[in-house]
Scaffold this active site. Structure first.
Site, PDB file in Angstrom:
ATOM      1  N   ASP A   9      57.671  65.355  59.615  1.00  0.00           N
ATOM      2  CA  ASP A   9      58.499  64.781  58.556  1.00  0.00           C
ATOM      3  C   ASP A   9      57.645  63.764  57.800  1.00  0.00           C
ATOM      4  O   ASP A   9      56.515  63.445  58.200  1.00  0.00           O
ATOM      5  CB  ASP A   9      59.728  64.116  59.195  1.00  0.00           C
ATOM      6  N   ALA A  11      59.041  60.364  55.416  1.00  0.00           N
ATOM      7  CA  ALA A  11      59.536  58.987  55.500  1.00  0.00           C
ATOM      8  C   ALA A  11      60.084  58.682  56.887  1.00  0.00           C
ATOM      9  O   ALA A  11      60.937  59.389  57.407  1.00  0.00           O
ATOM     10  CB  ALA A  11      60.619  58.749  54.447  1.00  0.00           C
ATOM     11  N   LYS A  50      68.326  65.125  49.581  1.00  0.00           N
ATOM     12  CA  LYS A  50      68.950  63.897  49.085  1.00  0.00           C
ATOM     13  C   LYS A  50      70.292  64.135  48.383  1.00  0.00           C
ATOM     14  O   LYS A  50      71.209  63.322  48.498  1.00  0.00           O
ATOM     15  CB  LYS A  50      67.974  63.156  48.153  1.00  0.00           C
ATOM     16  N   ASP A 183      62.003  61.796  62.741  1.00  0.00           N
ATOM     17  CA  ASP A 183      62.645  60.573  63.238  1.00  0.00           C
ATOM     18  C   ASP A 183      64.161  60.582  63.124  1.00  0.00           C
ATOM     19  O   ASP A 183      64.802  59.591  63.477  1.00  0.00           O
ATOM     20  CB  ASP A 183      62.093  59.362  62.485  1.00  0.00           C
TER      21      ASP A 183
END
Length: 703
Positions: A9, A11, A50, A183
């Site tokens: 990933d 960010a 998003k 994460d």
């Protein structure tokens, strides 16, 4: 390597410590539209495409209520599209300041490249956003083999399409030879849905949601508690592995590669359910590993490469370079008071009298064939019978206590003609297949077929009230009467790892039941014998005498492995079979160590001293219980065996690692019990030092 690629990933995983950019952009855009959300709410669906992420936020009742109050209607898709366009512009504009590589990522990427693996990437960002982030990352030296954005595939996370596109572009397959690292829960689900090994990363990630400054300033208990919570959330979404720190990733990849070579497909690692000690995996162990001295870390790493992995033993905690008395010294020079000692240090580590006895024996008779007598072995047997006050009449040695337990089981079956061994729930009597099959801690037999000789029906002695304990024995008697198959009862008179101490009435009734039904009583005093209870053997505190007695561990003085089975008069009646028959059955060096241990205890009056020191230590632990009633439920002790039972398992595990940092080692049992068993040679000053360390540790615990 069999694994072919790692897909990261962005960010919160490789860039933007804390995954702050999306949070800041979404909150700011919504505030500009008079809608308030919290960072926690924004992070609930982090990692998604998003536009999808914003759509999830608009499903929150609090958000729809705010919108309806402002506009007099529920939000429509067009409203969400408009606000998303604003978020897109704000996020894209801010990305350069949020594209710094997370510390340690460059080193991990370099190691992965050295492994010969390809590196792909997926993201919740759009292709335009990734044009900015990718350029910034490249300037810092991070250039993956491919970047797949959420608007380049039919659907974003948790759908697997970005992972599929990444492996297509890199030309690697099958998917179970690839690893996805991220994460957020949606990262984990993306990898799982793609049929890949899915690895969660905690520190620097969105689920922790901390800036580097917030992370550095957080107190250790809160930090570790929050980390443990994140660990649980990522596991609940299907993570096969969790890395607290990105430095753990290379070792995780090697373990995955090992499993793939064995033919495994993505599946969660199996962690032991054995109750004997703390897990050697997990959040707090990761924090501990990160603080190891460099020379120790190197040896621990080499150890992991050459020894067979097993629960409760690997990976190792640290590296010991020397030991003496009640302490050992770690690589790097740290001194540690050892209140665990694996139960071998009654007379202290590196006891010179025991060591000299062994050396002297080695100079004359280092080995004695099993079919021959030797003076040292006979003298130790005579001494062992003596310290039982002649309750026992005959002795048989073994190289380990678990083998002595096996000898006791065989003898009991031979004598009675029955084959069932009754033991307590959760009990442990050694790691041989025979002993495990008779005991109650079935975590050691996960996936292994035993002999089916055990009947784990007896509740923990003294775990309840006196009335409850007696009632449990009535249930035991009923079971025995129904089955008529019990050869022996195998039990510790005091459970060494939880220090449950029964009362006299319990043992009187137990003795009556065994006598009435002809059941032999095998007392396992591997850890509780040789003075630790304040008497030579713990059973001597109670109105009961065993038919067979096993002891070991400390008998060899922490130098030579030796154990023994002792039996009462009348039970030496199995001459037509071999009960033990071990090559080192009458080890002269082991027997010399045993004699020196007993003589040292006698000469230094350690039995009486243990009772006095135990009472003093119990008073110190009682003060801790009084000071921290919300953290510590119970204090139990007998001699220099003590237990602090904590309110939560996390408290005990946290206390263990914090105490290690401060120079105190002990064992955690049954999840929430701190077990304290120091050398009998320990001083009152050292007992006070240990209590002070425990007090300091519990001061940092927040209920």
């Amino acid at each position: 390597m069999r694994i072919k690629a790692v897909i990261f990933d962005w960010a919160g995983t490789t860039v933007d410590y804390g995954c702050l950019a999306p949070v800041a952009a979404i909150i700011s855009t919504l505030e500009a539209n008079s809608i308030k959300v919290t960072p926690k709410e924004v992070r609930l669906h982090m990692g998604m495409k998003k536009r999808d992420h914003l759509g999830k936020i608009f499903e929150f009742p609090s958000v729809t209520e705010q919108f309806e109050k402002l506009h007099g209607r529920m939000p429509a898709e067009a409203d969400i599209d408009r606000i998303y366009d604003e978020t897109d512009r704000m996020l894209t504009f801010s990305l350069p300041q949020y594209s710094t590589l997370i510390s340690g990522v460059s080193e991990v990427v370099s190691e992965i490249r050295r492994m010969g693996l390809k590196i792909g990437s997926t993201t919740g960002y759009t292709k335009d956003m990734m044009g900015v982030v990718g350029r910034c990352a490249a300037e810092q030296g991070y250039v993956p083999d491919c970047i797949v954005a959420s608007d380049e595939v039919p659907a974003g996370r948790p759908a697997p399409w970005m992972c599929y596109e990444a492996v297509r572009r890199m030309g690697v397959f099958p998917s179970y030879e690839c690893v996805k690292i991220g994460d957020t829960p949606s990262d984990i689900e993306e990898g799982v849905n793609a049929g890949m090994w899915s690895v969660g990363i905690i520190t620097g990630g969105s689920e922790m949601g901390l800036t580097p400054e917030e992370y550095a300033s957080m107190d250790s208990f809160t930090l570790m508690k929050n980390t443990k919570d994140v660990y649980g959330r990522l596991c609940s979404h299907g993570a096969h592995y969790i890395a607290v720190f990105n430095s753990e990733i290379p070792d995780i990849l090697r373990d995955i590669d090992r499993r793939v070579k064995l033919g495994e497909k993505p599946s969660a690692p199996s962690y032991s359910r054995a109750g004997e000690g703390e897990s050697n995996h997990g959040v707090l162990r990761a924090f501990h590993r990160a603080k190891l001295a460099a020379e120790s870390a190197a040896i621990v790493s080499r150890d992991a490469q050459v020894f067979i992995s097993q629960a409760l033993s690997t990976p190792c905690l640290d590296t010991v370079v020397s030991c003496e008395g009640a302490e050992f010294i770690l690589a790097g020079g740290k001194k540690v008071l050892d209140f665990h000692g694996n139960g071998v240090h009654q007379v202290g580590f590196n006891n010179p009298e025991v060591k000299n006895a062994v050396v002297n024996q080695l100079e004359t008779l280092p080995f004695s064939p099993r079919r021959y007598a030797n003076e040292t072995a006979v003298r130790l047997a005579e001494k062992l019978i003596e310290i039982t006050d002649s309750d026992m009449a005959k002795v048989l040695y073994a190289p380990a206590a678990t083998l002595a337990v096996s000898s006791a089981i065989k003898l009991a079956m031979k004598i009675t003609g029955r084959r069932k061994i009754y033991s307590a729930y959760g009990s442990f009597h050694g790691a041989s297949l025979c002993a495990l099959s008779a005991a109650g801690d079935h975590g050691f037999l996960e996936g292994i077929s035993g002999f089916d000789i055990g009947e784990n029906f007896l509740p923990y002695n003294s775990a309840g009230s006196a009335q409850e304990n007696l009632a449990s024995l009535e249930l035991l008697e009923r079971r025995i009467a129904e089955k008529h198959d019990a050869a022996a009862l195998l039990i510790e008179p005091v459970r060494c790892t939880s220090v449950h101490v029964p009362d006299a009435a319990y043992f009187r009734r137990l003795d009556e039941i065994c006598t009435e039904y002809g059941i032999l009583k095998i007392f396992d005093e591997t850890a509780t014998g040789l003075g630790r209870s304040g008497k030579w053997f713990a059973y001597q505190h109670f109105p009961i005498k065993p038919d067979m007695l096993v002891t070991g561990k400390g008998l060899g003085g922490g130098i030579i492995p030796i154990a023994c089975l002792m039996v009462r008069d009348g039970l030496d009646c199995a001459r037509d079979i071999s009960i033990g028959h071990y090559t080192h059955e009458k080890s002269p060096a082991g027997c010399a160590a045993g004699l020196a241990v007993i003589e040292f205890i006698e000469k230094n009056n350690l039995i009486a001293e243990t009772a006095d020191k135990g009472a003093y230590f119990a008073s110190l632990l009682g003060e801790i219980r009084s000071r921290f009633p919300l953290s510590v439920k119970h204090v139990r002790h007998l001699g220099l065996m003590a237990a602090l039972e904590t309110e939560k398992a996390f408290y005990a595990e946290y206390a263990m690692y914090q105490a290690l940092d401060k120079g105190l080692s002990f064992k955690v049992s049954s999840g929430n019990i701190i077990t304290l068993t120091p050398a009998l040679t320990i001083t009152n000053e050292q007992l006070k030092q240990a209590a002070d360390i425990l007090s300091a540790v519990f001061t940092g615990i927040r209920s």
